[in-house]
Write a protein that holds these residues in place. Structure first.
Motif, mmCIF file in Angstrom:
data_model
loop_
_atom_site.group_PDB
_atom_site.id
_atom_site.type_symbol
_atom_site.label_atom_id
_atom_site.label_comp_id
_atom_site.label_asym_id
_atom_site.label_seq_id
_atom_site.Cartn_x
_atom_site.Cartn_y
_atom_site.Cartn_z
ATOM 1 N N VAL A 1 12.757 4.416 -3.357
ATOM 2 C CA VAL A 1 11.600 5.029 -2.713
ATOM 3 C C VAL A 1 11.056 6.143 -3.591
ATOM 4 C CG1 VAL A 1 10.781 6.299 -0.688
ATOM 5 C CG2 VAL A 1 12.491 4.487 -0.414
ATOM 6 N N SER A 2 9.782 6.036 -3.963
ATOM 7 C CA SER A 2 9.115 7.111 -4.702
ATOM 8 C C SER A 2 8.762 8.236 -3.742
ATOM 9 C CB SER A 2 7.839 6.583 -5.374
ATOM 10 O OG SER A 2 8.135 5.629 -6.354
ATOM 11 N N HIS A 3 9.133 9.445 -4.114
ATOM 12 C CA HIS A 3 8.820 10.609 -3.299
ATOM 13 C C HIS A 3 7.478 11.182 -3.762
ATOM 14 C CE1 HIS A 3 13.193 11.499 -1.833
ATOM 15 N NE2 HIS A 3 12.844 10.236 -1.681
ATOM 16 N N VAL A 4 6.470 11.060 -2.901
ATOM 17 C CA VAL A 4 5.121 11.516 -3.206
ATOM 18 C C VAL A 4 4.899 12.860 -2.516
ATOM 19 C CG1 VAL A 4 2.663 10.972 -3.020
ATOM 20 C CG2 VAL A 4 4.343 9.130 -3.349
ATOM 21 N N PRO A 5 4.547 13.918 -3.263
ATOM 22 C CA PRO A 5 4.331 15.230 -2.630
ATOM 23 C C PRO A 5 3.338 15.142 -1.469
ATOM 24 C CG PRO A 5 4.295 15.449 -5.015
ATOM 25 C CD PRO A 5 4.328 13.975 -4.726
ATOM 26 N N GLY A 6 3.743 15.629 -0.309
ATOM 27 C CA GLY A 6 2.890 15.599 0.860
ATOM 28 C C GLY A 6 2.831 14.256 1.549
ATOM 29 N N GLY A 7 3.585 13.274 1.066
ATOM 30 C CA GLY A 7 3.518 11.924 1.623
ATOM 31 C C GLY A 7 4.237 11.816 2.957
ATOM 32 N N ALA A 8 3.635 11.075 3.870
ATOM 33 C CA ALA A 8 4.243 10.903 5.186
ATOM 34 C C ALA A 8 5.532 10.094 5.103
ATOM 35 C CB ALA A 8 3.248 10.223 6.126
ATOM 36 N N ALA A 9 5.518 9.028 4.294
ATOM 37 C CA ALA A 9 6.740 8.235 4.140
ATOM 38 C C ALA A 9 7.825 9.046 3.439
ATOM 39 C CB ALA A 9 6.443 6.953 3.366
ATOM 40 N N THR A 10 7.425 9.876 2.472
ATOM 41 C CA THR A 10 8.391 10.732 1.790
ATOM 42 C C THR A 10 9.075 11.664 2.784
ATOM 43 O OG1 THR A 10 7.177 10.643 -0.296
ATOM 44 C CG2 THR A 10 8.658 12.514 0.028
ATOM 45 N N PRO B 1 -0.269 4.412 13.578
ATOM 46 C CA PRO B 1 0.818 3.634 12.963
ATOM 47 C C PRO B 1 0.583 3.433 11.458
ATOM 48 C CG PRO B 1 -0.537 2.228 14.364
ATOM 49 C CD PRO B 1 -1.034 3.618 14.565
ATOM 50 N N ALA B 2 1.683 3.404 10.720
ATOM 51 C CA ALA B 2 1.629 3.212 9.271
ATOM 52 C C ALA B 2 2.796 2.359 8.840
ATOM 53 C CB ALA B 2 1.653 4.558 8.549
ATOM 54 N N ARG B 3 2.685 1.812 7.655
ATOM 55 C CA ARG B 3 3.794 1.034 7.098
ATOM 56 C C ARG B 3 3.767 1.154 5.584
ATOM 57 N NH1 ARG B 3 2.614 -4.897 9.233
ATOM 58 N NH2 ARG B 3 2.268 -3.666 11.106
ATOM 59 N N ARG B 4 4.943 1.027 4.974
ATOM 60 C CA ARG B 4 5.078 1.059 3.520
ATOM 61 C C ARG B 4 5.983 -0.097 3.106
ATOM 62 N NH1 ARG B 4 1.586 4.075 4.368
ATOM 63 N NH2 ARG B 4 1.302 6.236 3.678
ATOM 64 N N SER B 5 5.682 -0.683 1.953
ATOM 65 C CA SER B 5 6.445 -1.826 1.449
ATOM 66 C C SER B 5 7.380 -1.390 0.334
ATOM 67 C CB SER B 5 5.489 -2.905 0.933
ATOM 68 O OG SER B 5 4.650 -3.374 1.974
#
Length: 240
Positions: A63-72, A38-42
């Motif tokens: 939302v910032s799009h981070v290369p390779g990011g799971a939230a992205t 599990p993960a979470r982002r604020s």
């Protein structure tokens, strides 16, 4: 897309109820990594809403799009009508009802200006009721990376006590372009503080965004004599 790597998302509760929040608060998005962890982002709420009229339905975030990011990957894969899990609102990075300052210095970089967008209706009320002055110092590398610049500029045009000061570290707007304005500055936000002469007798400062900027401005403001309770901070860190 607000900028090349930042998206604006509009959400709503799937039970049809409004989200009651205080401007400056954030929500958390819950999801799982590929391995099931599990993960979470604020994300700070960007919603502009007149809270005197009651809670609003829209839930807006940047939302910032981070290369390779799971939230992205989660956000890039969303289609209209898709559901995500969230909780909140949380946080105390808010305008305080008991403040009696004459001026707010709202300093942010990147998505760190998001909570200031949601504060605009409250600031308008404070400017009308007690003559508060507000300066927003918004830091970015280029004009195309300034977030919600049109909203802040329109608000400044409508409210003489409000100044919007974009601080661009790499590239200034081209002469004659819509972004060109006398209040645009070249350099980092912390380099512009001297121009506004922070005063412990009148000012409360908010710092939001890049941790290095927050730390630099915090030390600079203390150097001007602002006590720690008059410097309110929230650091943003990009996670994969």
């Amino acid at each position: 897309m607000l900028a090349p790597t930042i998206g604006h998302y509009v959400l709503a509760r799937d039970d049809g109820q409004p989200l009651d929040f205080i401007p400056g608060q954030f929500i958390q998005i819950h999801f799982d990594y590929a391995d099931g962890t599990p993960a979470r982002r604020s994300y700070s709420l960007a919603t502009i809403h007149d809270h005197a009229m009651g809670p609003g339905e829209a839930v807006e975030i940047a939302v910032s799009h981070v290369p390779g990011g799971a939230a992205t990957a989660l956000f890039e894969g969303l289609a209209l009508g898709d559901r995500i899990n969230a909780s909140g609102p949380y946080g105390r990075f808010c305008l305080m009802p008991g403040d009696h300052n004459r001026r707010y210095l709202l300093i942010g970089t990147g998505t760190g200006v998001t909570p200031y967008r949601s504060m605009l209706p409250v600031l308008a009320q404070q400017m009308a009721e007690r003559g508060t002055e507000v300066v927003v110092l918004s830091g970015a590398r280029t004009p195309g990376e300034l977030l919600y610049a049109e909203d802040f500029r329109a608000f400044a045009d409508a409210h003489p006590r409000f100044r919007y000061v974009p601080c661009l570290s790499r590239e200034l707007p081209a002469a004659g372009s819509p972004q060109a304005h006398p209040d645009v500055r070249h350099g980092y936000v912390q380099q512009q503080l001297a121009e506004f002469a922070p005063d412990p007798a009148t000012d409360i400062a908010y710092l939001c965004g890049n941790p290095d900027m927050v730390d630099a401005c915090f030390e600079a403001l203390k150097g001007y004599g602002l006590p720690v309770p008059q410097i309110r901070r929230e650091k943003y860190v990009s996670n994969k």
